[in-house]
Structure formats: C-alpha cells, structure tokens
Design a protein around this motif. Sequence first.
Motif, PDB file in Angstrom:
ATOM      1  N   THR A 198       1.331  -5.542   6.960  1.00 42.81           N
ATOM      2  CA  THR A 198       0.629  -5.976   5.747  1.00 42.81           C
ATOM      3  C   THR A 198      -0.748  -6.543   6.090  1.00 42.81           C
ATOM      4  O   THR A 198      -1.735  -6.301   5.372  1.00 42.81           O
ATOM      5  N   LYS A 199      -0.832  -7.313   7.178  1.00 43.90           N
ATOM      6  CA  LYS A 199      -2.115  -7.884   7.586  1.00 43.90           C
ATOM      7  C   LYS A 199      -3.118  -6.793   7.955  1.00 43.90           C
ATOM      8  O   LYS A 199      -4.297  -6.843   7.564  1.00 43.90           O
TER       9      LYS A 199
ATOM     10  N   TYR B 150       0.836  -1.203   0.000  1.00 43.18           N
ATOM     11  CA  TYR B 150       0.000   0.000   0.000  1.00 43.18           C
ATOM     12  C   TYR B 150       0.871   1.252   0.000  1.00 43.18           C
ATOM     13  O   TYR B 150       1.859   1.334   0.728  1.00 43.18           O
TER      14      TYR B 150
ATOM     15  N   GLY C  21      -4.191  -4.876   4.876  1.00 44.58           N
ATOM     16  CA  GLY C  21      -4.999  -5.734   4.021  1.00 44.58           C
ATOM     17  C   GLY C  21      -6.431  -5.895   4.482  1.00 44.58           C
ATOM     18  O   GLY C  21      -7.315  -6.237   3.694  1.00 44.58           O
TER      19      GLY C  21
ATOM     20  N   SER D 272      -6.652  -1.449   2.493  1.00 38.97           N
ATOM     21  CA  SER D 272      -7.760  -1.853   1.634  1.00 38.97           C
ATOM     22  C   SER D 272      -9.001  -1.020   1.942  1.00 38.97           C
ATOM     23  O   SER D 272      -9.167  -0.501   3.055  1.00 38.97           O
TER      24      SER D 272
END
Length: 509
Positions: A133-134, A63, A137, A90
Amino acid sequence: MSEVYRTHVVQAPTIADVAEIADSYGFTFEQHELMEYQEEIKSSLKMFDKLEDFVEPQLPVIYPRTPGWAPKNEENPHNAWCWRCDIKGSSDGKLAGKTIAIKDNIPIAGVPLRNGSRLFDGYTPDYDATVITKILGEGGCIIGKSTCENCCVSCGSCTSVNGPVTNPYDTTRMTGGSSTGSAVLVSVGAVDMALGTDQGGSIRSPASSCGIVGLKPTFGLVPYTGILSLESTFDNVGPMTKTVYDCALLLEVLAGYDDGVDPRQPRDLVVPEYTKQLSRDLNGIKIGVVKEGFGTSSSDKDVDDIVRQAARQFTKTGASVDEISIPMHSVGGTIRRGILLQGAVSTFSRGFNYGSKGFHPTSLFDSIHHSFKSRPNDAPVRVKQNMLAGEYLNRNYGGMIYAKCKNLAIELGKKYDASLNDYDALVMPTLTRQSPQFPQKNVSLKDLNTALHNNVSNLGGFNITGHPAITINTGNKVDGLPVGMMIVGKHFDESTVLKVAYAYEQLDK
C-alpha cells in the motif's frame, strides 16, 4: 440466519480426539474422565459461534489490479521472476515512474503467492501487505513477484519450487538468498527497485553476490504487517536497489508507524528524509572495522583483503578508520540459530506470527494449516530439519535453549552498542566468501547445508540485535563475483548508515 441451519465455527472433538491429544502430552485419564473433558470442551467451544456475527478487519486494497501472468522463458533468463503483473499506484509521489519487484513472501491481493514452495499452491491473498500500500500510494508500479527460496529458509538460490535462480555475473553460481530474484532483477536492470525480507541475511546475502545495495533496516522501522514470518522477533523487510540514493528513497516510503497493527514497531517513530541527508563528506565520522568479521573458518583471504582496502578508502571522505574487536560477534549466528529453531516450530505448526499482537491474516493461517496437514512432505528439507531439531529441543529442554539465546541476544546487542558509542558505523565483509556453484542433484543434506550457509556468519547477529545493516558493492571482484561490504549503525540511525554508504559509492565520481 436460522439457528437450525447455522454451522458451528469450531466442530466439537470426539472422544478419540481428546484421547490422542492427552496421550501426546503424557496425560493419563480413565474413560469416564475423557468423556467429562470431551463434554466440557465441546460446551466451551460453542462460544466461538458468536464470532460469526462480527466482520474481522482487513488490510486495505486500494489500487485496482488483475491477477497477472506466469512469465515466459524469454523474459526470465535467470528465473528471477516467479509471477508477472502490472499494478499501477498513484499518479504521483516519490516513486512515480519507478518499477518495483516484490519478493514472493510478501502478499499482494489478487496475485498468487507461493513463498517458493508447493505448500502454498493455490493460495491467493485477499489483502495487501502494508508495504505494498505504501509503495502504490507513492506512485510506484509493481510489475511482478520475484522468486524466493523455498519458505525463505536458504541462503542459496537452488531450493525454490520455481527452480534455481542463476547469478547474473556467473550462471554456474548461486545468487545468495533468500531474496534471490529481487537481487537479480535489480542487478540486470529489469526493475528499478525491489523488496526483500531478511531474517538471517536474506536481503544482504543476494545483494552482495549480485553487486547491488541491500538494506536490513532497524527492527521495527518498516512495518512487517501481513508478510509471512519466520520468527516475529527478527522479521525485517527492506529495500534492494542499484544505488544508495534509491535505497534511501525507497526507505523513506516504507518506513513509519503502522497504526498499531504491527507489534514490532515503537509508537514514536520519526522518519527523516534520508535522501536529503546523504553526503560525500564524512568529516568527524568514526568507522570501526570489526576484526572478528574477518579471518573466520569460512573466510576467503581475497575477500577479506578487498574489504579491508575498501574500508581504508573512507579516509578519503574525511572519516577516521580503526580496527576494533567485538569477540562476541563470532557467535551471533549461533545465537540466532537457537532462537530460530524453536521459533520456526511454532511458526510452521501453528501459523505465521502466532502468539503476537497485531494483524493476523486468517486466509494465510488457514492455507498453511491445511497444507501442512494434507501434504507435509511438500515442505523443503530445511524446514523439515528445523522442525525436527526444534521439536527435539522443545521435548527435551523445554524453552531453555530459546530463553538462553534470547538473553544472549540482549548481551550481544549491548556489545555492539558499546562499540557504536565510540564509533558511528561498523564495517566488515557482507559474505565471508563468494557464493558457490550450484550443488549437484541428490546431494547429501550435509553438503547441501554447507553450500547454502557457509558464508553468512557475519549476518545473523544483526537480525537478533535489530541493528541496521546495509551492503554495498566495493567495486572489486573475486572469482568473477562482486565483493560486498557491510556497514552497521545504531538503532534507527539509518541516516548515518546511508550517508557512509553513499560517501563510499561516490568515491572517484
């Protein structure tokens, strides 16, 4: 590239280099022997030149983001922010609409990282830790890095290069540490959630002192990939939130197997929807109140009384409550200390996660190596003390103390497991007494250590055994600060730990 212009990955040692290293190990060589060793080492190191033909794998950066900005004084009343940013993930997911602070020992690509220390001046990671990242996401928005204690080796809140972090309930007192800023930012509502790390209570200590929820998950449940380590056998990263529900929600996002790049994790991890298993009803649940968690040399009777009274409240939820005894619990902190001292020498002198499998960030290794070589006195006093003590043990006792403590950690884990075979959860005070006032400037090392670590004896044992442990606010105060209750469960049974915590939180609601 022409071989004429190609530089060697590793420069060859001089005769003086070899002689100095030999002397440090007590080896005795004649001059001609030193020359032979030097020549053979020089020849063998050339093999590493071949590594230049390969690109090492990196953790993904998915991102977009900008580097962010230093927080202004008016937006940082408790000094809990060390850096601000605005990284959107996201457009949907479990964390959509949630704002999150990240402890500043957790790398975010393109955002400066200091780990509370001058040792990291100028270091900007080129990768995202897996937990970053988790979070992105699943729609989380990361709005900054939270202040942490200097190299994360303090349970106070006064050692960060950023300056002291004040407790939102009483600004003359510390917040606990080392995830200091994360606890404060959640407590005052500056963010919805935060990440902390916990190698000896660093999530649970400030969470308790600031009246929020803080979970040290089962060792290996949440990937620690890419995060700065203290001792790779008890590194943990976990959620810090206002409510148990949000803690369960964030854990759902964080937990899970990281494709083999974190050696701390078992392959067969199964992550349930923790939020759907929360309940006010604890019928059939058995809770053991651990006697040795109370009445210690550092315990405050008022804290003990409040936690005992809080534990009795579980009977209102249908649970049964008994006092139990685990005598070995009282030495859990000592065992952890023995492991940390010699583990920390390796960590700081060689590099984070040195000697383990999995992802190794070369930029981070390079940064810490050059920092310790060029400005070792920028290391905080606690790191210096640990390294001196650890190296003394190395030189005089080899690995004996480390090995003995590792073996005793196994035995301590069996003692906890034996009680958890009979009980679903164990309960005790999180902190044995409230966080103290800030120490005076130029305080002695002895007095500083007392201020930073005199209330955490219940915490470290569960780091070395890997059991999940959560702290929740009892709803009562001593000396104006919230009193935390710690709930401990079976390995990978966060569902029960969260369920018990939630049932208490929902009493009288």
